[in-house]
Design a protein around this motif. Sequence first.
Motif, short mmCIF file in Angstrom:
data_model
loop_
_atom_site.label_atom_id
_atom_site.label_comp_id
_atom_site.label_asym_id
_atom_site.label_seq_id
_atom_site.Cartn_x
_atom_site.Cartn_y
_atom_site.Cartn_z
N GLU A 151 0.82 -1.22 -0.10
CA GLU A 151 0.04 -0.08 0.11
C GLU A 151 0.84 1.15 -0.07
OE1 GLU A 151 1.16 -1.51 2.50
OE2 GLU A 151 0.56 -0.88 4.33
N THR A 152 2.03 1.19 0.54
CA THR A 152 2.98 2.39 0.59
C THR A 152 3.68 2.67 -0.72
OG1 THR A 152 4.92 1.01 1.46
CG2 THR A 152 3.28 2.06 2.99
N VAL A 153 4.71 1.91 -1.18
CA VAL A 153 5.43 1.80 -2.25
C VAL A 153 5.70 0.39 -2.79
CG1 VAL A 153 6.35 4.08 -1.77
CG2 VAL A 153 7.63 1.88 -1.09
N TYR A 154 6.32 0.30 -3.98
CA TYR A 154 6.68 -1.14 -4.37
C TYR A 154 7.88 -1.59 -3.65
CZ TYR A 154 3.18 -2.09 -7.94
OH TYR A 154 2.19 -2.56 -8.48
N GLY A 155 7.88 -2.87 -3.42
CA GLY A 155 9.13 -3.31 -2.59
C GLY A 155 9.78 -4.29 -3.52
N LEU A 156 11.36 -4.31 -3.44
CA LEU A 156 12.16 -5.37 -4.19
C LEU A 156 12.36 -6.42 -3.10
CD1 LEU A 156 13.68 -6.34 -6.53
CD2 LEU A 156 15.49 -4.71 -5.75
N LEU A 183 11.56 7.12 13.77
CA LEU A 183 12.77 7.33 12.97
C LEU A 183 12.60 7.80 11.51
CD1 LEU A 183 14.55 4.01 13.71
CD2 LEU A 183 14.71 6.27 14.86
N ARG A 184 11.29 7.63 11.05
CA ARG A 184 11.05 7.88 9.35
C ARG A 184 9.34 8.24 9.51
NH1 ARG A 184 11.71 4.11 4.29
NH2 ARG A 184 9.92 2.97 5.41
N PRO A 185 8.97 9.58 9.24
CA PRO A 185 7.67 9.70 9.12
C PRO A 185 7.15 9.03 7.88
CG PRO A 185 8.83 11.62 8.57
CD PRO A 185 9.94 10.65 8.89
N ALA A 215 12.70 -9.76 2.99
CA ALA A 215 13.11 -8.63 3.03
C ALA A 215 12.85 -7.65 1.79
CB ALA A 215 14.69 -8.73 3.11
N ALA A 216 12.45 -6.54 1.96
CA ALA A 216 11.97 -5.61 1.02
C ALA A 216 12.23 -4.14 1.14
CB ALA A 216 10.71 -5.83 0.38
N PRO A 217 13.36 -3.73 0.48
CA PRO A 217 13.49 -2.04 0.46
C PRO A 217 12.33 -1.54 -0.70
CG PRO A 217 15.14 -3.02 -0.76
CD PRO A 217 14.55 -4.29 -0.18
N LEU A 273 17.46 -3.83 5.67
CA LEU A 273 16.22 -3.94 5.18
C LEU A 273 15.19 -4.32 6.13
CD1 LEU A 273 17.54 -6.60 2.46
CD2 LEU A 273 17.34 -3.86 2.41
N ILE A 274 13.93 -4.19 5.80
CA ILE A 274 12.69 -4.31 6.55
C ILE A 274 12.20 -5.83 6.36
CG2 ILE A 274 10.27 -3.58 7.00
CD1 ILE A 274 11.12 -0.88 6.27
N LEU A 275 11.76 -6.76 7.16
CA LEU A 275 11.12 -7.80 6.94
C LEU A 275 9.80 -7.92 6.73
CD1 LEU A 275 13.26 -10.32 9.18
CD2 LEU A 275 13.41 -10.08 6.74
N HIS A 276 9.08 -8.25 5.73
CA HIS A 276 7.73 -8.16 5.69
C HIS A 276 7.06 -9.41 6.03
CE1 HIS A 276 9.42 -4.71 3.36
NE2 HIS A 276 8.03 -4.30 3.38
N VAL A 277 5.90 -9.41 6.82
CA VAL A 277 5.24 -10.63 7.32
C VAL A 277 3.86 -10.76 6.99
CG1 VAL A 277 7.02 -11.32 9.03
CG2 VAL A 277 5.14 -9.70 9.60
N ALA A 291 18.13 5.26 11.94
CA ALA A 291 17.78 4.52 10.66
C ALA A 291 18.92 4.94 9.48
CB ALA A 291 16.20 4.98 10.38
N PRO A 292 19.84 3.94 9.26
CA PRO A 292 20.80 4.33 8.67
C PRO A 292 20.40 4.89 7.14
CG PRO A 292 21.14 2.11 9.48
CD PRO A 292 19.67 2.73 9.88
N GLY A 293 19.29 4.40 6.58
CA GLY A 293 18.89 5.04 5.62
C GLY A 293 18.78 6.53 5.42
N ASP A 322 21.59 -5.37 15.60
CA ASP A 322 21.08 -6.33 16.23
C ASP A 322 19.46 -6.12 16.43
OD1 ASP A 322 21.00 -4.39 17.91
OD2 ASP A 322 22.45 -5.21 19.64
N THR A 323 19.13 -5.14 15.50
CA THR A 323 17.58 -5.06 15.63
C THR A 323 17.21 -5.14 14.10
OG1 THR A 323 18.11 -2.70 15.08
CG2 THR A 323 17.79 -3.38 17.33
N VAL A 324 15.76 -5.38 14.04
CA VAL A 324 15.28 -5.80 12.76
C VAL A 324 13.87 -5.00 12.54
CG1 VAL A 324 14.17 -7.75 13.34
CG2 VAL A 324 14.68 -7.57 11.00
#
Length: 547
Positions: A34-39, A194-196, A140-142, A64-68, A229-231, A116-118
């Motif tokens: 719903e937000t943006v396309y992920g890879l 960390l990110r709006p 995992a999808a950025p 990367l973020i993990l999608h569940v 958030a390193p990004g 050590d976080t995800v």
Amino acid sequence: MTTHWFKIESPDDPQVAAAADILRRGGLLAIPTETVYGLGADGLNENAVAGIFAAKGRPQDNPLILHVPSADWLARYCEDVPETAYRLAEAFWPGPLTMILRKKPFVPLRTTGGLDTVGMRCPDHAVTRAIIAAAGVPVAAPSANTSGRPSCTTAAHVREDMDGKIDGIVDGGDCTVGVESTIIDLTVAPPRLLRPGGLPLEKLRAVLGEVALDKAVTQQLSAGEKPRAPGMKYRHYAPKAPVTVVTGKPAESGRWLCAHVPEGAGVIAFDEYAPLFSAQTVRTIGSADNKAEQARLVFDALRSFDDTDVTEIYAQCPDSEGLGLAVGNRLKKAAGFHTVDAHDGKLVVGFTGGTGAGKTTLLRAFADAGAYIVDCDAFYYEQLRSDRLLQADLDAAFPGVLHDGELDRQKLGKLVFGSAERLAKLDRIVRAHLPRAIIRAIDVSDAPYFGVDAIKLFESGLGAVCDVTVAVTAPEETRIRRIMARDGIDEDRARARVGAQKDEALFRRQCSLEFVNDFPTRTEADAAAAGFVQKLLTESKEDKQHG
Ligand code: TXA
Ligand code: MG
């Protein structure tokens, strides 16, 4: 490699299994959310994850973020999941929220950029959740854009950036939110934004109470400073041409843009302001008060300039309430935080209304209070006389109307009279010059208040740059009597003239205020007008103090 194209509209589509298979085998698959396309790739498979970094050209330290597919999966990959995580999931999942939690040791450091976080997220897209569930791995999808470019909100954007570099693209329609998920770090107290993103901060605060704001959300970090958030430290979302973000109330940023943006530049504007930029390449992102629409369209707008030859881009920025925080953040990041504050302390009031409604009374009262009044008709005739650029455009469109630097108004009048096509041409030229000339005159004036007097206040785009707009109205019978007295015509003609005009209800609907000018005597009308102006000035002063 050939990139396989899946068009999947329902989670029951048999293609879901084929798409899931790509993930299971360690391939790269672009997925809709719903937000943006992920890879996407299997987030537990280090080689697959390495492929994501390579395809995007993404720095290795950017996790990367993990999608569940549901909150049940949290405990599989995260340690000491706090109760707040489940409360947030209950309230906002599936949806545009990513939670940073402590990772279990088997989640690869390559996925988490060495942390050590995800980040965990459950996207609100049924097809994608079905694909993840069928794959049986956390994905995992950025965002699916090439690193640095604006994120992809359509499958076509993904094709632009990733065709030939990945195994498949799932076209699941345009993204409905349009900006990435909101990221909240739950490993610190108080939780930290960390990110709006697509979930407004206000909604998070309603569940969590206090939420801290990471500095990288609102500011450019200096060299060596590390965002959580390193990004957030990378140049992002940037079109090829440099971007300048203009902040302030929409009317103020609209005025600034109109007075300062050169011809030929690119402009990202709210819908109401588009008519003011006929000499620029303009992209609209929804009306000033529709932040959901702005979020949906902002990346497409940024991206679209790469197909043009504009060498600079200026963007109108929403305030930071609700989704405005995310939209403004994406624009500012695209601009490398190069912003201009358009707040000018001026009060610009637009006046409009039909003939005979008695606008003049109110304008006189406003002038008496110190306002600089721009009568758009008079301004137009003055421009015809003195604006060389306007004259040149008119001469090009209607050859022969210019003699020795003097515009022959009668000749122009005869030329356009009776020809709808020529009239439209004239209208286009005037609209490209006049509002801008008026706004420039306001921009350079030292007066504190301005009155813009225009019948076509909104059609011209000028209404949008006014802080306040006033519809001056009067009952039809009053207007007819006024016109008869003023112009010395009989009742039938006066009636016909009023009948030929726009319905007063329209003025009333478009304007923020109404002045009903129906008084038995001139003295009473003047007194009411003076009172109206005083109230207007007092309220706008209070507004400024509070705003
Ligand atoms: O809406 C979204 O979140 C989209 C869709 C595809 O789900 N994804 C997305 O991913 O925006 P990406 O990689 O473009 O942005 C993820 C951001 C980066 O700024 C990254 O640094 C941050 O999340 N991040 C990821 N894991 C993190 C962690 N463990 N700690 C802090 N920040 C993290
Ligand atoms: Mg991204």
